[in-house]
Enzyme design. Sequence first.
Site, PDB file in Angstrom:
ATOM      1  N   ARG A   1       0.922  -1.228  -0.056  1.00  0.00           N
ATOM      2  CA  ARG A   1       0.418   0.290   0.124  1.00  0.00           C
ATOM      3  C   ARG A   1       1.169   1.199  -0.115  1.00  0.00           C
ATOM      4  NH1 ARG A   1      -4.434   0.059  -1.961  1.00  0.00           N
ATOM      5  NH2 ARG A   1      -5.170  -1.377  -0.938  1.00  0.00           N
TER       6      ARG A   1
ATOM      7  N   GLN B   1      -7.923  -8.478  -8.567  1.00  0.00           N
ATOM      8  CA  GLN B   1      -8.080  -6.828  -9.041  1.00  0.00           C
ATOM      9  C   GLN B   1      -6.393  -6.689  -9.442  1.00  0.00           C
ATOM     10  OE1 GLN B   1     -10.222  -4.085  -8.355  1.00  0.00           O
ATOM     11  NE2 GLN B   1      -8.471  -2.684  -6.443  1.00  0.00           N
TER      12      GLN B   1
ATOM     13  N   ARG C   1       2.334  -6.694  -8.764  1.00  0.00           N
ATOM     14  CA  ARG C   1       2.400  -5.937  -7.852  1.00  0.00           C
ATOM     15  C   ARG C   1       2.299  -7.377  -6.845  1.00  0.00           C
ATOM     16  NH1 ARG C   1      -3.252  -3.492  -5.327  1.00  0.00           N
ATOM     17  NH2 ARG C   1      -4.606  -5.183  -5.681  1.00  0.00           N
TER      18      ARG C   1
ATOM     19  N   HIS D   1       1.243   2.723 -10.145  1.00  0.00           N
ATOM     20  CA  HIS D   1      -0.007   2.462  -9.503  1.00  0.00           C
ATOM     21  C   HIS D   1       1.329   4.256  -8.513  1.00  0.00           C
ATOM     22  CE1 HIS D   1      -2.765   2.737  -7.007  1.00  0.00           C
ATOM     23  NE2 HIS D   1      -3.585   1.925  -7.527  1.00  0.00           N
TER      24      HIS D   1
ATOM     25  N   ASP E   1     -11.595   8.762  -7.942  1.00  0.00           N
ATOM     26  CA  ASP E   1     -11.493   7.515  -8.770  1.00  0.00           C
ATOM     27  C   ASP E   1     -11.864   7.871 -10.465  1.00  0.00           C
ATOM     28  OD1 ASP E   1     -10.291   4.565  -9.744  1.00  0.00           O
ATOM     29  OD2 ASP E   1     -11.594   4.530  -7.800  1.00  0.00           O
TER      30      ASP E   1
ATOM     31  N   GLU F   1      -1.594   7.839 -11.322  1.00  0.00           N
ATOM     32  CA  GLU F   1      -1.461   6.388 -11.946  1.00  0.00           C
ATOM     33  C   GLU F   1      -1.482   6.105 -13.998  1.00  0.00           C
ATOM     34  OE1 GLU F   1      -4.392   3.683 -10.523  1.00  0.00           O
ATOM     35  OE2 GLU F   1      -4.359   4.840  -8.308  1.00  0.00           O
TER      36      GLU F   1
END
Length: 319
Positions: free
Chosen positions: A81, A105, A110, A188, A233, A293
Amino acid sequence: MVDRANRPSALHAPSAAAPGPQVDISGSGASSRVTARLPSGESVEILLHGATVISWKSDGGEKENLWLSEKAVLDGSKAVRGGVPIVFPVFGPPPANHATSSLPQHGFARTSRWEFLGKSTSEDTVESSAVKLDFGLYSSNLSAEARKAWPYDFGLVYSVTLSKDSLQTVMNVRNEGTEVFEFQMLFHTYLRVKDITTTTLTGLLGVPYTDKVLNNTTSTQSTPSLSITSEIDRVYTSIPQSTATVLENGTPRFDIVRDNVEDTVVWNPWKEKAAAMADFAPQDGWKNMICVEVGTVGGWQRLEGGDGFEGGQVVKSLL
Ligand SMILES: O=P(O)(O)OC[C@H]1O[C@@H](O)[C@H](O)[C@@H](O)[C@@H]1O
Protein backbone atom coordinates in the site's frame (compact mmCIF):
# COMPACT_ATOMS: atom_id res chain seq x y z
CA MET A 1 6.85 -4.88 -32.18
CA VAL A 2 8.82 -2.29 -30.24
CA ASP A 3 9.12 0.30 -32.95
CA ARG A 4 9.42 3.56 -31.06
CA ALA A 5 12.09 5.97 -32.10
CA ASN A 6 12.75 7.00 -28.50
CA ARG A 7 13.31 3.75 -26.71
CA PRO A 8 15.18 4.31 -23.45
CA SER A 9 18.83 3.84 -24.28
CA ALA A 10 21.60 2.31 -22.21
CA LEU A 11 23.31 4.75 -19.90
CA HIS A 12 26.80 6.03 -20.71
CA ALA A 13 29.87 4.07 -19.78
CA PRO A 14 31.37 5.18 -16.47
CA SER A 15 34.23 7.64 -16.49
CA ALA A 16 37.19 6.87 -14.27
CA ALA A 17 37.23 10.18 -12.40
CA ALA A 18 33.73 10.71 -10.98
CA PRO A 19 32.35 8.82 -7.98
CA GLY A 20 29.64 6.40 -9.02
CA PRO A 21 26.11 5.63 -7.88
CA GLN A 22 25.99 2.95 -5.20
CA VAL A 23 23.73 -0.07 -5.54
CA ASP A 24 23.09 -2.41 -2.61
CA ILE A 25 21.02 -5.55 -2.29
CA SER A 26 19.78 -6.23 1.21
CA GLY A 27 17.26 -8.29 3.16
CA SER A 28 16.34 -11.85 2.47
CA GLY A 29 13.35 -13.79 1.20
CA ALA A 30 10.28 -11.70 0.55
CA SER A 31 11.82 -8.57 2.04
CA SER A 32 14.83 -8.53 -0.34
CA ARG A 33 15.35 -5.10 -1.80
CA VAL A 34 17.64 -3.11 -4.05
CA THR A 35 18.72 0.38 -2.99
CA ALA A 36 20.52 2.83 -5.25
CA ARG A 37 22.05 6.11 -4.20
CA LEU A 38 23.63 8.83 -6.35
CA PRO A 39 26.79 10.55 -5.16
CA SER A 40 24.66 13.68 -4.63
CA GLY A 41 22.42 11.80 -2.13
CA GLU A 42 19.25 11.01 -4.13
CA SER A 43 18.03 7.46 -3.67
CA VAL A 44 15.50 4.83 -4.67
CA GLU A 45 14.50 1.62 -2.90
CA ILE A 46 12.77 -1.28 -4.64
CA LEU A 47 11.39 -4.45 -3.10
CA LEU A 48 11.79 -7.60 -5.20
CA HIS A 49 8.27 -8.36 -4.04
CA GLY A 50 6.23 -6.83 -6.85
CA ALA A 51 9.31 -4.87 -8.00
CA THR A 52 7.62 -2.19 -5.93
CA VAL A 53 9.45 1.12 -5.58
CA ILE A 54 8.88 1.95 -1.91
CA SER A 55 10.98 5.10 -1.61
CA TRP A 56 12.30 7.76 -3.95
CA LYS A 57 14.19 10.65 -2.40
CA SER A 58 15.35 13.70 -4.30
CA ASP A 59 16.89 17.00 -3.20
CA GLY A 60 20.13 15.38 -2.04
CA GLY A 61 18.15 12.61 -0.33
CA GLU A 62 16.23 15.07 1.86
CA LYS A 63 12.82 14.91 0.15
CA GLU A 64 10.70 11.74 0.03
CA ASN A 65 8.49 11.91 -3.06
CA LEU A 66 6.38 8.80 -2.52
CA TRP A 67 3.72 8.03 0.03
CA LEU A 68 4.01 4.65 1.75
CA SER A 69 1.47 3.49 4.31
CA GLU A 70 2.90 2.91 7.80
CA LYS A 71 0.95 -0.35 7.74
CA ALA A 72 2.07 -1.42 4.27
CA VAL A 73 2.73 -5.15 4.25
CA LEU A 74 6.26 -5.64 2.93
CA ASP A 75 6.68 -9.36 3.58
CA GLY A 76 5.34 -10.52 0.24
CA SER A 77 1.96 -11.69 1.52
CA LYS A 78 0.00 -8.90 -0.19
CA ALA A 79 0.43 -5.91 -2.50
CA VAL A 80 2.25 -2.92 -1.01
CA ARG A 81 0.00 0.00 0.00
CA GLY A 82 2.04 2.89 -1.32
CA GLY A 83 5.12 3.50 -3.44
CA VAL A 84 4.75 2.35 -7.04
CA PRO A 85 3.00 -1.04 -7.30
CA ILE A 86 2.82 -2.43 -10.84
CA VAL A 87 -0.55 -3.30 -12.34
CA PHE A 88 -0.38 -6.13 -14.93
CA PRO A 89 -2.02 -7.82 -16.85
CA VAL A 90 -5.38 -6.35 -15.80
CA PHE A 91 -6.40 -3.06 -14.22
CA GLY A 92 -9.08 -3.15 -11.52
CA PRO A 93 -11.45 -6.05 -11.11
CA PRO A 94 -11.06 -8.29 -14.19
CA PRO A 95 -14.04 -8.28 -16.54
CA ALA A 96 -16.05 -11.47 -16.85
CA ASN A 97 -15.62 -13.22 -20.18
CA HIS A 98 -12.03 -12.08 -20.62
CA ALA A 99 -8.86 -14.16 -20.42
CA THR A 100 -7.94 -12.29 -17.22
CA SER A 101 -11.26 -13.02 -15.48
CA SER A 102 -9.80 -15.41 -12.87
CA LEU A 103 -7.05 -13.01 -11.76
CA PRO A 104 -7.21 -10.82 -8.66
CA GLN A 105 -7.80 -7.05 -8.90
CA HIS A 106 -4.82 -5.34 -10.66
CA GLY A 107 -3.32 -8.72 -11.68
CA PHE A 108 -0.32 -10.60 -10.36
CA ALA A 109 2.73 -8.40 -11.06
CA ARG A 110 2.42 -6.51 -7.75
CA THR A 111 2.28 -9.72 -5.72
CA SER A 112 4.93 -11.75 -7.58
CA ARG A 113 8.58 -11.92 -6.72
CA TRP A 114 10.73 -10.38 -9.45
CA GLU A 115 14.36 -11.04 -10.29
CA PHE A 116 16.95 -8.28 -10.10
CA LEU A 117 18.62 -8.36 -13.51
CA GLY A 118 21.34 -5.80 -12.84
CA LYS A 119 22.29 -2.15 -13.03
CA SER A 120 23.85 0.26 -15.48
CA THR A 121 25.25 3.56 -14.39
CA SER A 122 26.28 6.89 -15.76
CA GLU A 123 28.98 8.58 -13.73
CA ASP A 124 30.03 11.54 -15.85
CA THR A 125 29.90 14.01 -13.00
CA VAL A 126 28.27 14.02 -9.58
CA GLU A 127 25.59 16.29 -11.03
CA SER A 128 24.71 14.17 -14.03
CA SER A 129 25.05 10.68 -12.64
CA ALA A 130 22.16 8.26 -13.03
CA VAL A 131 21.51 4.63 -12.33
CA LYS A 132 19.20 2.21 -14.11
CA LEU A 133 17.98 -0.91 -12.33
CA ASP A 134 16.38 -3.73 -14.30
CA PHE A 135 13.92 -6.29 -12.92
CA GLY A 136 12.42 -9.30 -14.67
CA LEU A 137 9.26 -11.35 -14.27
CA TYR A 138 8.57 -14.36 -16.48
CA SER A 139 5.74 -16.86 -16.69
CA SER A 140 8.07 -19.40 -15.09
CA ASN A 141 8.33 -17.21 -11.93
CA LEU A 142 4.58 -17.13 -11.31
CA SER A 143 2.77 -18.97 -8.57
CA ALA A 144 0.94 -22.09 -9.80
CA GLU A 145 -2.31 -20.26 -9.10
CA ALA A 146 -1.44 -17.21 -11.24
CA ARG A 147 -0.04 -19.38 -14.01
CA LYS A 148 -3.26 -21.35 -14.12
CA ALA A 149 -5.37 -18.18 -14.17
CA TRP A 150 -3.34 -16.59 -17.01
CA PRO A 151 -1.53 -19.37 -18.84
CA TYR A 152 0.48 -17.31 -21.35
CA ASP A 153 4.24 -17.28 -21.91
CA PHE A 154 5.46 -13.75 -21.27
CA GLY A 155 8.50 -11.81 -20.20
CA LEU A 156 8.45 -8.47 -18.40
CA VAL A 157 11.51 -6.29 -18.01
CA TYR A 158 10.94 -3.32 -15.73
CA SER A 159 13.57 -0.57 -15.71
CA VAL A 160 13.76 2.05 -12.98
CA THR A 161 16.16 4.93 -13.64
CA LEU A 162 17.10 7.32 -10.86
CA SER A 163 18.48 10.68 -11.90
CA LYS A 164 19.07 13.76 -9.80
CA ASP A 165 15.55 15.19 -10.14
CA SER A 166 13.56 12.39 -11.71
CA LEU A 167 12.53 8.79 -11.61
CA GLN A 168 11.80 6.96 -14.84
CA THR A 169 9.87 3.70 -14.94
CA VAL A 170 9.64 1.72 -18.18
CA MET A 171 7.89 -1.60 -18.77
CA ASN A 172 8.83 -3.90 -21.60
CA VAL A 173 6.31 -6.68 -22.22
CA ARG A 174 7.09 -9.59 -24.54
CA ASN A 175 4.88 -12.38 -25.74
CA GLU A 176 7.26 -15.35 -25.53
CA GLY A 177 4.67 -17.84 -26.72
CA THR A 178 2.74 -18.46 -29.92
CA GLU A 179 -0.73 -17.57 -28.65
CA VAL A 180 -1.95 -13.95 -28.80
CA PHE A 181 -2.61 -12.31 -25.44
CA GLU A 182 -4.19 -9.04 -24.30
CA PHE A 183 -3.04 -7.02 -21.31
CA GLN A 184 -3.33 -3.76 -19.42
CA MET A 185 -0.41 -2.20 -17.55
CA LEU A 186 -0.11 0.72 -15.16
CA PHE A 187 2.30 2.28 -12.66
CA HIS A 188 0.19 2.81 -9.53
CA THR A 189 2.26 5.75 -8.25
CA TYR A 190 1.38 7.14 -4.79
CA LEU A 191 2.82 10.67 -4.80
CA ARG A 192 3.40 12.35 -1.45
CA VAL A 193 1.79 15.78 -1.11
CA LYS A 194 1.55 18.27 1.77
CA ASP A 195 -2.23 18.59 1.75
CA ILE A 196 -4.65 17.02 -0.73
CA THR A 197 -7.13 19.86 -0.25
CA THR A 198 -4.65 22.36 -1.73
CA THR A 199 -3.33 19.96 -4.37
CA THR A 200 -4.37 20.39 -8.00
CA LEU A 201 -3.65 18.53 -11.20
CA THR A 202 -3.29 20.04 -14.67
CA GLY A 203 -2.77 18.49 -18.10
CA LEU A 204 -6.13 16.77 -18.49
CA LEU A 205 -8.27 19.50 -20.04
CA GLY A 206 -10.66 18.12 -22.64
CA VAL A 207 -9.83 14.50 -21.78
CA PRO A 208 -12.67 11.96 -21.46
CA TYR A 209 -12.85 9.96 -18.26
CA THR A 210 -14.81 7.24 -16.56
CA ASP A 211 -15.79 8.14 -13.02
CA LYS A 212 -15.70 5.06 -10.79
CA VAL A 213 -17.13 7.08 -7.88
CA LEU A 214 -20.18 7.97 -10.01
CA ASN A 215 -21.11 4.46 -11.16
CA ASN A 216 -18.69 4.42 -14.09
CA THR A 217 -20.38 7.32 -15.82
CA THR A 218 -18.35 9.02 -18.53
CA SER A 219 -17.54 12.70 -18.69
CA THR A 220 -14.94 15.13 -20.05
CA GLN A 221 -12.51 17.20 -18.00
CA SER A 222 -13.86 20.71 -18.48
CA THR A 223 -11.48 22.75 -16.29
CA PRO A 224 -7.73 23.14 -16.83
CA SER A 225 -7.08 22.51 -13.15
CA LEU A 226 -8.53 19.56 -11.23
CA SER A 227 -9.03 20.15 -7.50
CA ILE A 228 -9.44 17.15 -5.22
CA THR A 229 -12.16 17.88 -2.69
CA SER A 230 -13.59 14.42 -2.04
CA GLU A 231 -12.98 10.79 -2.96
CA ILE A 232 -11.73 10.58 -6.55
CA ASP A 233 -11.33 7.52 -8.78
CA ARG A 234 -11.23 8.48 -12.44
CA VAL A 235 -9.79 6.76 -15.48
CA TYR A 236 -8.71 9.38 -18.04
CA THR A 237 -8.12 7.83 -21.46
CA SER A 238 -6.46 8.64 -24.79
CA ILE A 239 -4.79 11.75 -23.38
CA PRO A 240 -3.20 13.89 -26.11
CA GLN A 241 -0.99 15.96 -23.77
CA SER A 242 2.08 14.03 -22.65
CA THR A 243 2.58 15.84 -19.33
CA ALA A 244 0.41 16.16 -16.25
CA THR A 245 1.48 18.41 -13.38
CA VAL A 246 0.71 18.09 -9.68
CA LEU A 247 0.69 21.48 -7.96
CA GLU A 248 0.76 22.28 -4.25
CA ASN A 249 -0.88 25.60 -3.42
CA GLY A 250 -0.46 26.54 -7.07
CA THR A 251 3.25 25.72 -7.17
CA PRO A 252 4.28 22.88 -9.51
CA ARG A 253 5.50 19.91 -7.45
CA PHE A 254 5.66 16.98 -9.91
CA ASP A 255 5.59 16.65 -13.68
CA ILE A 256 4.50 13.24 -14.90
CA VAL A 257 5.50 12.63 -18.50
CA ARG A 258 4.01 9.63 -20.32
CA ASP A 259 5.81 7.71 -23.03
CA ASN A 260 3.83 5.38 -25.33
CA VAL A 261 0.98 4.97 -22.81
CA GLU A 262 -2.14 7.09 -23.13
CA ASP A 263 -4.12 6.75 -19.93
CA THR A 264 -3.97 8.11 -16.38
CA VAL A 265 -5.94 7.12 -13.30
CA VAL A 266 -6.39 9.70 -10.56
CA TRP A 267 -7.24 8.19 -7.18
CA ASN A 268 -7.60 9.33 -3.59
CA PRO A 269 -9.76 7.20 -1.27
CA TRP A 270 -10.60 10.08 1.10
CA LYS A 271 -11.53 9.51 4.73
CA GLU A 272 -14.10 6.67 4.73
CA LYS A 273 -12.49 4.43 2.10
CA ALA A 274 -9.06 4.91 3.69
CA ALA A 275 -10.49 3.87 7.07
CA ALA A 276 -11.84 0.69 5.47
CA MET A 277 -8.36 -0.44 4.33
CA ALA A 278 -6.59 -2.52 6.95
CA ASP A 279 -3.14 -1.63 5.58
CA PHE A 280 -3.72 2.15 5.40
CA ALA A 281 -1.98 4.29 8.02
CA PRO A 282 -1.90 6.80 9.51
CA GLN A 283 -5.66 7.21 9.49
CA ASP A 284 -5.44 10.66 7.92
CA GLY A 285 -2.69 9.56 5.47
CA TRP A 286 -5.09 10.16 2.57
CA LYS A 287 -4.45 13.88 3.11
CA ASN A 288 -0.83 13.39 2.08
CA MET A 289 -1.15 11.31 -1.07
CA ILE A 290 -2.45 11.44 -4.58
CA CYS A 291 -2.23 8.52 -6.95
CA VAL A 292 -1.49 9.61 -10.50
CA GLU A 293 -1.31 6.28 -12.28
CA VAL A 294 0.06 6.27 -15.79
CA GLY A 295 -0.53 3.27 -18.04
CA THR A 296 -2.53 1.62 -20.76
CA VAL A 297 -5.89 0.64 -19.30
CA GLY A 298 -8.58 2.22 -21.49
CA GLY A 299 -8.69 -0.84 -23.71
CA TRP A 300 -6.37 -3.82 -24.21
CA GLN A 301 -2.92 -4.06 -25.70
CA ARG A 302 -2.84 -7.08 -27.97
CA LEU A 303 0.45 -8.90 -28.50
CA GLU A 304 1.04 -11.58 -31.11
CA GLY A 305 3.50 -14.35 -30.31
CA GLY A 306 7.05 -13.00 -30.45
CA ASP A 307 5.96 -9.35 -30.29
CA GLY A 308 6.78 -6.74 -27.66
CA PHE A 309 5.45 -3.51 -26.19
CA GLU A 310 7.21 -0.79 -24.26
CA GLY A 311 5.75 2.12 -22.32
CA GLY A 312 6.81 4.28 -19.43
CA GLN A 313 6.83 7.53 -17.52
CA VAL A 314 9.23 10.06 -16.12
CA VAL A 315 8.22 11.64 -12.83
CA LYS A 316 10.09 14.88 -12.16
CA SER A 317 10.38 16.33 -8.69
CA LEU A 318 10.18 20.07 -9.22
CA LEU A 319 11.37 21.37 -5.87
O1 LIG B 1 -6.82 -1.55 -3.05
P1 LIG B 1 -6.12 -1.74 -4.37
O2 LIG B 1 -6.43 -3.07 -5.02
O3 LIG B 1 -4.65 -1.49 -4.25
O4 LIG B 1 -6.69 -0.64 -5.34
C1 LIG B 1 -6.62 0.70 -5.01
C2 LIG B 1 -7.29 1.57 -6.08
O5 LIG B 1 -6.54 1.50 -7.26
C3 LIG B 1 -6.96 2.41 -8.26
O6 LIG B 1 -6.12 2.30 -9.35
C4 LIG B 1 -8.37 2.06 -8.67
O7 LIG B 1 -8.83 2.96 -9.66
C5 LIG B 1 -9.26 2.09 -7.46
O8 LIG B 1 -10.58 1.72 -7.82
C6 LIG B 1 -8.73 1.19 -6.38
O9 LIG B 1 -9.53 1.30 -5.21
